[in-house]
Motif scaffolding. Sequence first.
Motif, PDB file in Angstrom:
ATOM      1  N   LEU A  30       2.055  52.263 -93.816  1.00  0.00           N
ATOM      2  CA  LEU A  30       3.202  51.487 -93.030  1.00  0.00           C
ATOM      3  C   LEU A  30       4.516  51.854 -94.233  1.00  0.00           C
ATOM      4  CD1 LEU A  30       4.221  48.594 -93.162  1.00  0.00           C
ATOM      5  CD2 LEU A  30       3.601  47.422 -95.413  1.00  0.00           C
ATOM      6  N   LEU A  31       5.816  51.726 -93.506  1.00  0.00           N
ATOM      7  CA  LEU A  31       6.996  52.424 -94.319  1.00  0.00           C
ATOM      8  C   LEU A  31       8.371  51.488 -94.483  1.00  0.00           C
ATOM      9  CD1 LEU A  31       7.369  55.392 -91.249  1.00  0.00           C
ATOM     10  CD2 LEU A  31       5.887  55.592 -93.316  1.00  0.00           C
ATOM     11  N   GLY A  32       7.869  50.392 -94.256  1.00  0.00           N
ATOM     12  CA  GLY A  32       8.606  49.653 -94.551  1.00  0.00           C
ATOM     13  C   GLY A  32       8.293  48.152 -95.206  1.00  0.00           C
ATOM     14  N   LYS A  33       8.396  47.259 -95.166  1.00  0.00           N
ATOM     15  CA  LYS A  33       8.394  45.703 -95.046  1.00  0.00           C
ATOM     16  C   LYS A  33       9.339  44.713 -95.737  1.00  0.00           C
ATOM     17  CE  LYS A  33       5.217  44.750 -98.852  1.00  0.00           C
ATOM     18  NZ  LYS A  33       3.363  43.781 -98.615  1.00  0.00           N
ATOM     19  N   ALA A  34      10.017  43.980 -94.435  1.00  0.00           N
ATOM     20  CA  ALA A  34      11.327  42.975 -95.250  1.00  0.00           C
ATOM     21  C   ALA A  34      10.127  41.545 -94.598  1.00  0.00           C
ATOM     22  CB  ALA A  34      12.403  43.529 -94.701  1.00  0.00           C
ATOM     23  N   ARG A  35      11.382  40.934 -95.427  1.00  0.00           N
ATOM     24  CA  ARG A  35      11.382  39.069 -94.908  1.00  0.00           C
ATOM     25  C   ARG A  35      12.803  39.126 -94.844  1.00  0.00           C
ATOM     26  NH1 ARG A  35       7.821  33.670 -97.027  1.00  0.00           N
ATOM     27  NH2 ARG A  35       6.562  35.065 -95.533  1.00  0.00           N
ATOM     28  N   ILE A  36      13.864  38.335 -92.960  1.00  0.00           N
ATOM     29  CA  ILE A  36      14.839  38.051 -93.051  1.00  0.00           C
ATOM     30  C   ILE A  36      15.003  36.780 -92.724  1.00  0.00           C
ATOM     31  CG2 ILE A  36      15.566  40.469 -92.114  1.00  0.00           C
ATOM     32  CD1 ILE A  36      15.194  39.894 -89.438  1.00  0.00           C
ATOM     33  N   THR A  37      16.133  36.298 -93.114  1.00  0.00           N
ATOM     34  CA  THR A  37      16.338  35.392 -92.238  1.00  0.00           C
ATOM     35  C   THR A  37      17.129  35.370 -91.224  1.00  0.00           C
ATOM     36  OG1 THR A  37      19.044  35.172 -94.083  1.00  0.00           O
ATOM     37  CG2 THR A  37      17.041  33.951 -95.060  1.00  0.00           C
ATOM     38  N   ASP A  38      16.133  33.773 -90.417  1.00  0.00           N
ATOM     39  CA  ASP A  38      17.820  33.634 -89.525  1.00  0.00           C
ATOM     40  C   ASP A  38      18.926  33.097 -89.303  1.00  0.00           C
ATOM     41  OD1 ASP A  38      16.726  33.660 -86.052  1.00  0.00           O
ATOM     42  OD2 ASP A  38      17.024  31.377 -86.539  1.00  0.00           O
ATOM     43  N   ASP A  39      19.769  34.168 -89.830  1.00  0.00           N
ATOM     44  CA  ASP A  39      21.653  33.776 -89.730  1.00  0.00           C
ATOM     45  C   ASP A  39      22.363  35.909 -89.676  1.00  0.00           C
ATOM     46  OD1 ASP A  39      20.976  35.117 -92.258  1.00  0.00           O
ATOM     47  OD2 ASP A  39      21.579  32.852 -92.858  1.00  0.00           O
ATOM     48  N   ALA A  40      23.193  35.899 -88.988  1.00  0.00           N
ATOM     49  CA  ALA A  40      24.000  36.483 -89.245  1.00  0.00           C
ATOM     50  C   ALA A  40      23.608  37.332 -90.289  1.00  0.00           C
ATOM     51  CB  ALA A  40      25.704  36.658 -89.166  1.00  0.00           C
ATOM     52  N   ALA A  41      23.458  37.259 -91.391  1.00  0.00           N
ATOM     53  CA  ALA A  41      22.800  38.382 -92.425  1.00  0.00           C
ATOM     54  C   ALA A  41      21.579  38.820 -92.644  1.00  0.00           C
ATOM     55  CB  ALA A  41      23.271  37.284 -93.798  1.00  0.00           C
ATOM     56  N   GLY A  42      20.593  37.572 -92.019  1.00  0.00           N
ATOM     57  CA  GLY A  42      19.546  38.649 -91.767  1.00  0.00           C
ATOM     58  C   GLY A  42      19.340  39.742 -90.485  1.00  0.00           C
ATOM     59  N   TYR A  43      20.017  39.784 -89.888  1.00  0.00           N
ATOM     60  CA  TYR A  43      19.827  40.453 -88.783  1.00  0.00           C
ATOM     61  C   TYR A  43      20.776  41.360 -89.272  1.00  0.00           C
ATOM     62  CZ  TYR A  43      19.319  35.861 -85.678  1.00  0.00           C
ATOM     63  OH  TYR A  43      18.900  35.084 -85.276  1.00  0.00           O
ATOM     64  N   ASN A  44      21.850  41.375 -89.897  1.00  0.00           N
ATOM     65  CA  ASN A  44      22.247  42.654 -90.130  1.00  0.00           C
ATOM     66  C   ASN A  44      21.824  43.117 -91.130  1.00  0.00           C
ATOM     67  OD1 ASN A  44      24.127  42.263 -89.040  1.00  0.00           O
ATOM     68  ND2 ASN A  44      25.696  40.821 -90.596  1.00  0.00           N
ATOM     69  N   LYS A  45      20.687  42.519 -92.083  1.00  0.00           N
ATOM     70  CA  LYS A  45      19.681  43.614 -92.954  1.00  0.00           C
ATOM     71  C   LYS A  45      18.747  44.127 -92.379  1.00  0.00           C
ATOM     72  CE  LYS A  45      16.143  42.346 -96.511  1.00  0.00           C
ATOM     73  NZ  LYS A  45      15.364  41.036 -97.554  1.00  0.00           N
ATOM     74  N   LEU A  46      18.214  43.213 -91.198  1.00  0.00           N
ATOM     75  CA  LEU A  46      17.149  44.445 -90.218  1.00  0.00           C
ATOM     76  C   LEU A  46      17.593  45.337 -89.789  1.00  0.00           C
ATOM     77  CD1 LEU A  46      14.265  44.433 -88.346  1.00  0.00           C
ATOM     78  CD2 LEU A  46      15.904  42.510 -86.651  1.00  0.00           C
ATOM     79  N   LEU A  47      18.831  45.204 -89.067  1.00  0.00           N
ATOM     80  CA  LEU A  47      19.508  46.380 -88.642  1.00  0.00           C
ATOM     81  C   LEU A  47      19.724  47.713 -89.411  1.00  0.00           C
ATOM     82  CD1 LEU A  47      21.994  44.793 -85.636  1.00  0.00           C
ATOM     83  CD2 LEU A  47      19.824  45.656 -85.348  1.00  0.00           C
ATOM     84  N   GLU A  48      20.290  47.679 -91.238  1.00  0.00           N
ATOM     85  CA  GLU A  48      20.501  48.250 -92.061  1.00  0.00           C
ATOM     86  C   GLU A  48      18.595  48.830 -92.303  1.00  0.00           C
ATOM     87  OE1 GLU A  48      21.470  46.200 -94.799  1.00  0.00           O
ATOM     88  OE2 GLU A  48      23.447  45.848 -93.690  1.00  0.00           O
ATOM     89  N   LEU A  49      17.445  48.073 -92.683  1.00  0.00           N
ATOM     90  CA  LEU A  49      16.303  48.539 -92.576  1.00  0.00           C
ATOM     91  C   LEU A  49      15.949  49.712 -91.084  1.00  0.00           C
ATOM     92  CD1 LEU A  49      14.269  48.144 -93.879  1.00  0.00           C
ATOM     93  CD2 LEU A  49      12.973  46.562 -92.898  1.00  0.00           C
ATOM     94  N   LEU A  50      16.021  49.169 -90.581  1.00  0.00           N
ATOM     95  CA  LEU A  50      15.927  49.861 -88.961  1.00  0.00           C
ATOM     96  C   LEU A  50      16.471  51.481 -88.958  1.00  0.00           C
ATOM     97  CD1 LEU A  50      16.219  48.128 -86.212  1.00  0.00           C
ATOM     98  CD2 LEU A  50      14.118  48.546 -87.189  1.00  0.00           C
ATOM     99  N   ALA A  51      17.890  51.743 -89.658  1.00  0.00           N
ATOM    100  CA  ALA A  51      19.032  52.700 -89.540  1.00  0.00           C
ATOM    101  C   ALA A  51      18.018  53.516 -90.649  1.00  0.00           C
ATOM    102  CB  ALA A  51      20.151  52.126 -90.060  1.00  0.00           C
ATOM    103  N   GLU A  52      18.002  52.921 -92.007  1.00  0.00           N
ATOM    104  CA  GLU A  52      17.415  53.921 -93.263  1.00  0.00           C
ATOM    105  C   GLU A  52      16.159  54.791 -92.340  1.00  0.00           C
ATOM    106  OE1 GLU A  52      15.602  50.687 -96.011  1.00  0.00           O
ATOM    107  OE2 GLU A  52      18.318  50.237 -96.254  1.00  0.00           O
ATOM    108  N   HIS A  53      15.580  54.146 -91.280  1.00  0.00           N
ATOM    109  CA  HIS A  53      14.408  54.895 -91.326  1.00  0.00           C
ATOM    110  C   HIS A  53      14.285  55.383 -89.581  1.00  0.00           C
ATOM    111  CE1 HIS A  53      12.327  51.940 -93.587  1.00  0.00           C
ATOM    112  NE2 HIS A  53      10.988  53.009 -93.565  1.00  0.00           N
ATOM    113  N   GLY A  54      15.417  56.251 -89.422  1.00  0.00           N
ATOM    114  CA  GLY A  54      16.097  56.695 -88.349  1.00  0.00           C
ATOM    115  C   GLY A  54      17.102  56.442 -87.187  1.00  0.00           C
ATOM    116  N   ASP A  55      16.339  54.790 -87.272  1.00  0.00           N
ATOM    117  CA  ASP A  55      17.210  54.410 -86.168  1.00  0.00           C
ATOM    118  C   ASP A  55      18.206  54.766 -85.495  1.00  0.00           C
ATOM    119  OD1 ASP A  55      16.849  51.904 -83.938  1.00  0.00           O
ATOM    120  OD2 ASP A  55      18.906  51.692 -84.934  1.00  0.00           O
ATOM    121  N   GLY A  56      18.905  55.193 -84.329  1.00  0.00           N
ATOM    122  CA  GLY A  56      20.594  55.313 -83.829  1.00  0.00           C
ATOM    123  C   GLY A  56      20.846  54.871 -82.581  1.00  0.00           C
TER     124      GLY A  56
END
Length: 418
Positions: A30-56
């Motif tokens: 397990l490299l990371g986990k998070a709980r995000i809200t169902d709104d634009a802020a939550g979606y941005n938090k998800l994309l940032e989390l993915l980017a931190e782990h090499g998403d591009g």
Amino acid sequence: MWEDRLTIFCGIDWAERHHDVALVDETGTLLGKARITDDAAGYNKLLELLAEHGDGPDTPIPVAIETSHGLLVATLRAGNRKVFAINPLAASRYRDRHGVSRKKSDPGDALVLANILRTDMVMHRPLSADSELARAITVLARAQQDAVWSRQQIANQVRSLLREYYPAALLAFQGKKGGLTRPDARVVLALAPTPAKAARLTLAQLRAALKRSGRTRSFDTEAERLQAVFRAEYARQIPAVENAFGQQLQALLLQLAAACQAADDLAAAAEACFHQHADSEILLSFPGLGPLLGARVLAEIGDDRTRFADARALKSYAGSAPITRASGKKRFVGRRFVKNNRLMNAGFLWAFAALQASPGADAHYRRRREHGDWHNAAQRNLLNRFLGQLHHCLQTRQHYDEQHAFAPVLAVSVGQAA
């Protein structure tokens, strides 16, 4: 630095107000986990989390989630990321591999989904990379189909109500095409919601109502027929009860009118989008497929040519290909129950309409019936053949050709006729 990292997989446990996210590598760590809200802020938090782990753009992290629609899925599908919609039943089976206590939690389910991709990604199909126009057609075609089903459901309610107190209305309209959903039926019933009011209608009132409904001919004949039906003798409810039923009918007629209008408007919108699509001419070249039915078929199969590896994959997705179950000396071949029900519904309408438009389809259907198939089985077999031909035509960008499609069947039919 990420070039040396192992492949990353993401699982998202979807909920109405929040989503749990888990990221694992090829070893299951397990490299990371998070709980995000169902709104634009939550979606941005998800994309940032993915980017931190090499998403591009060149190395998108695949995502598993238990739904195929919604704003979260739309956000994830932007770009070339693979998004896997995992059936909740399949996910529950995977959960048992990680523990026997049958405990369940949202973060745990996100981890299960991530591990599904880690261990069995090749066994699951990602969401198709359909074009923007194809996705719009999917929305409109499915909405129109839902509106048709809703219209029929309300019409059935009207029919059940009329059986309680107004048999004359059933005799007047049930035998006609469209039944109680016909514009003239709705206009006349709105004018006379009770048998007492219907019996007092004059020929002039009936003619005016038929004209308001959009009828263009045979006003006098139809008005005389309706007056005779309404003034015949029937069993009646007491006046107070009859009037109460009449008020209930008027409320249902308003719902029925709205459902009919919605179905018509959505049909026009779906057909307009369908004609703009590059695949529309190929689909319309097939017998039995009109613009609306063609839009429904395109909505379910999409325009991603890599979605189905071969024609059999499309047939299995539609449910027209038989399934074989074998164990020891037992072997059973039967129809599929797990399928795309919308595509199968459109497919049966397509196969039925093709019997009148295609001599080859009619001959194929009759041959199947002669060999012992029931009507539904013969229709399903004909649809199975059409889907194989459609897959070939879409892959090769060819139009349907009757002589190539049913050459052996037509040859046998000609020989039998001679």
